[in-house]
Design a protein around this motif. Sequence first.
Motif, PDB file in Angstrom:
ATOM      1  N   TRP A   1       1.002  -1.049   0.488  1.00 32.92           N
ATOM      2  CA  TRP A   1      -0.385  -0.382   0.324  1.00 32.92           C
ATOM      3  C   TRP A   1       1.008   1.053   0.396  1.00 32.92           C
ATOM      4  O   TRP A   1       0.576   1.997  -0.295  1.00 32.92           O
ATOM      5  CB  TRP A   1      -1.133  -0.057   1.414  1.00 32.92           C
ATOM      6  CG  TRP A   1      -1.449   0.987   1.074  1.00 32.92           C
ATOM      7  CD1 TRP A   1      -3.165   1.534   0.524  1.00 32.92           C
ATOM      8  CD2 TRP A   1      -1.598   2.321   2.212  1.00 32.92           C
ATOM      9  NE1 TRP A   1      -3.378   2.571   0.826  1.00 32.92           N
ATOM     10  CE2 TRP A   1      -2.754   3.391   2.790  1.00 32.92           C
ATOM     11  CE3 TRP A   1      -0.773   2.403   2.869  1.00 32.92           C
ATOM     12  CZ2 TRP A   1      -2.999   3.905   2.624  1.00 32.92           C
ATOM     13  CZ3 TRP A   1      -1.250   3.214   4.139  1.00 32.92           C
ATOM     14  CH2 TRP A   1      -2.360   4.423   4.290  1.00 32.92           C
ATOM     15  N   GLY A   2       2.242   1.236   0.572  1.00 37.47           N
ATOM     16  CA  GLY A   2       3.020   2.287  -0.051  1.00 37.47           C
ATOM     17  C   GLY A   2       3.326   2.948   1.637  1.00 37.47           C
ATOM     18  O   GLY A   2       4.072   4.147   1.944  1.00 37.47           O
ATOM     19  N   ALA A   3       2.086   2.553   3.088  1.00 38.84           N
ATOM     20  CA  ALA A   3       3.009   2.415   4.453  1.00 38.84           C
ATOM     21  C   ALA A   3       4.007   2.800   4.626  1.00 38.84           C
ATOM     22  O   ALA A   3       4.332   3.719   5.433  1.00 38.84           O
ATOM     23  CB  ALA A   3       2.099   2.054   5.117  1.00 38.84           C
ATOM     24  N   LEU A   4       5.225   2.202   4.114  1.00 42.88           N
ATOM     25  CA  LEU A   4       6.007   1.696   4.635  1.00 42.88           C
ATOM     26  C   LEU A   4       6.582   1.695   3.485  1.00 42.88           C
ATOM     27  O   LEU A   4       6.801   1.101   2.335  1.00 42.88           O
ATOM     28  CB  LEU A   4       6.839   0.525   5.967  1.00 42.88           C
ATOM     29  CG  LEU A   4       6.010   0.643   7.037  1.00 42.88           C
ATOM     30  CD1 LEU A   4       6.165  -0.521   7.432  1.00 42.88           C
ATOM     31  CD2 LEU A   4       6.656   1.478   7.217  1.00 42.88           C
ATOM     32  N   GLU A   5       8.409   2.200   3.545  1.00 41.23           N
ATOM     33  CA  GLU A   5       9.433   2.106   2.061  1.00 41.23           C
ATOM     34  C   GLU A   5      10.605   1.869   2.087  1.00 41.23           C
ATOM     35  O   GLU A   5      11.246   1.841   3.297  1.00 41.23           O
ATOM     36  CB  GLU A   5       9.236   3.553   1.651  1.00 41.23           C
ATOM     37  CG  GLU A   5       8.403   4.088   1.217  1.00 41.23           C
ATOM     38  CD  GLU A   5       8.928   5.657   0.257  1.00 41.23           C
ATOM     39  OE1 GLU A   5       9.508   5.818   0.479  1.00 41.23           O
ATOM     40  OE2 GLU A   5       7.881   6.210  -0.022  1.00 41.23           O
ATOM     41  N   ARG A   6      11.356   0.485   1.661  1.00 41.15           N
ATOM     42  CA  ARG A   6      12.523  -0.005   2.567  1.00 41.15           C
ATOM     43  C   ARG A   6      13.669   0.889   1.230  1.00 41.15           C
ATOM     44  O   ARG A   6      13.288   0.565   0.094  1.00 41.15           O
ATOM     45  CB  ARG A   6      12.497  -1.199   1.981  1.00 41.15           C
ATOM     46  CG  ARG A   6      13.515  -2.130   2.419  1.00 41.15           C
ATOM     47  CD  ARG A   6      13.636  -3.823   2.669  1.00 41.15           C
ATOM     48  NE  ARG A   6      12.844  -3.828   2.083  1.00 41.15           N
ATOM     49  CZ  ARG A   6      12.717  -5.691   1.789  1.00 41.15           C
ATOM     50  NH1 ARG A   6      12.516  -6.141   2.956  1.00 41.15           N
ATOM     51  NH2 ARG A   6      12.266  -5.954   0.943  1.00 41.15           N
ATOM     52  N   ASP A   7      14.872   1.603   1.984  1.00 39.91           N
ATOM     53  CA  ASP A   7      15.563   2.227   0.967  1.00 39.91           C
ATOM     54  C   ASP A   7      16.993   0.613   0.203  1.00 39.91           C
ATOM     55  O   ASP A   7      16.344  -0.249   0.687  1.00 39.91           O
ATOM     56  CB  ASP A   7      16.595   2.695   1.733  1.00 39.91           C
ATOM     57  CG  ASP A   7      17.380   1.826   3.465  1.00 39.91           C
ATOM     58  OD1 ASP A   7      17.473   1.448   3.583  1.00 39.91           O
ATOM     59  OD2 ASP A   7      17.510   2.675   4.324  1.00 39.91           O
ATOM     60  N   ALA A   8      17.922   1.007   0.007  1.00 41.04           N
ATOM     61  CA  ALA A   8      18.887   0.395  -1.276  1.00 41.04           C
ATOM     62  C   ALA A   8      19.377  -0.628   0.731  1.00 41.04           C
ATOM     63  O   ALA A   8      19.580  -2.180   0.270  1.00 41.04           O
ATOM     64  CB  ALA A   8      19.873   0.904  -1.058  1.00 41.04           C
ATOM     65  N   ALA A   9      20.081  -0.277   1.370  1.00 44.20           N
ATOM     66  CA  ALA A   9      20.771  -0.834   2.849  1.00 44.20           C
ATOM     67  C   ALA A   9      19.449  -2.296   3.008  1.00 44.20           C
ATOM     68  O   ALA A   9      19.321  -3.091   4.663  1.00 44.20           O
ATOM     69  CB  ALA A   9      20.626  -0.211   3.807  1.00 44.20           C
ATOM     70  N   GLY A  10      18.235  -1.908   2.896  1.00 46.04           N
ATOM     71  CA  GLY A  10      17.178  -2.585   3.765  1.00 46.04           C
ATOM     72  C   GLY A  10      16.199  -2.070   5.466  1.00 46.04           C
ATOM     73  O   GLY A  10      15.500  -3.206   5.359  1.00 46.04           O
ATOM     74  N   SER A  11      16.626  -1.146   5.161  1.00 41.25           N
ATOM     75  CA  SER A  11      16.298  -0.529   6.296  1.00 41.25           C
ATOM     76  C   SER A  11      14.430   0.043   5.996  1.00 41.25           C
ATOM     77  O   SER A  11      14.558   1.133   5.225  1.00 41.25           O
ATOM     78  CB  SER A  11      16.604   0.874   7.440  1.00 41.25           C
ATOM     79  OG  SER A  11      17.865  -0.141   7.373  1.00 41.25           O
ATOM     80  N   TYR A  12      13.732   0.333   7.188  1.00 43.28           N
ATOM     81  CA  TYR A  12      12.291   0.657   6.347  1.00 43.28           C
ATOM     82  C   TYR A  12      11.857   2.537   7.752  1.00 43.28           C
ATOM     83  O   TYR A  12      12.468   2.387   7.941  1.00 43.28           O
ATOM     84  CB  TYR A  12      11.557  -0.152   7.288  1.00 43.28           C
ATOM     85  CG  TYR A  12      10.998  -1.461   7.022  1.00 43.28           C
ATOM     86  CD1 TYR A  12       9.816  -2.008   5.382  1.00 43.28           C
ATOM     87  CD2 TYR A  12      11.824  -2.863   6.784  1.00 43.28           C
ATOM     88  CE1 TYR A  12       9.955  -2.689   4.696  1.00 43.28           C
ATOM     89  CE2 TYR A  12      11.608  -3.907   6.329  1.00 43.28           C
ATOM     90  CZ  TYR A  12      10.603  -3.928   5.285  1.00 43.28           C
ATOM     91  OH  TYR A  12      11.047  -5.103   4.704  1.00 43.28           O
TER      92      TYR A  12
END
Length: 199
Positions: A2-13
């Motif tokens: 849904w887009g409530a969270l996004e994960r960056d390239a390092a895997g952190s939310y």
Amino acid sequence: AWGALERDAAGSYHVGLRIWELAALAPRGPALREAALPFLEDLYEATHENVHLAVRDGLDVVYIERLSGRHAVGVRSRVGARWPLHATGVGLVLLAHSARTFQDQVCGGPLAAFTPHTLSDPVRLRRALAEVRRTGCAVADRQITDDAVSVAAPVRGPGGDVVAAVSLVVPSAGTQPHSLIPAVRLAGRGISRTLGWRP
């Protein structure tokens, strides 16, 4: 998904864009911020110091806008941050204009101390709240950090109730905080008039 969270390239939310979109619908956030922004910008341009706009939520103050200069004193606030009401200039303004039963609740609870100057004694806090009501502003001297002073004033809604507070945070060394009161009060009154308050 849904887009409530996004994960960056390092895997952190991180909080996602959908949460930000929902937050933008809160009536005490963007609408108040838009009304206040011209006055906050004027206050910043006159001082080049930290300018805050905050509202009360339960026992906390929540910052909904912050303007900060490159050379302004460091502050721990950010948009969305919460601090106890008794420990900030904006919080003292909001608390002073709250119902007496609510003030009793705050004064009767634990009052965290962040520096030796924090108003963590209920008797001192009640005196400070009375002074805020008398003068129409708050001066919070080194309440959160030892190097900053906050000068705050109320923002009133159409019915005259205090709905928010505006503040200027300046270095404690070499500053005369009382000389800043007229500018902060003027910003608070300007925002209040934009919101429909008529004295």
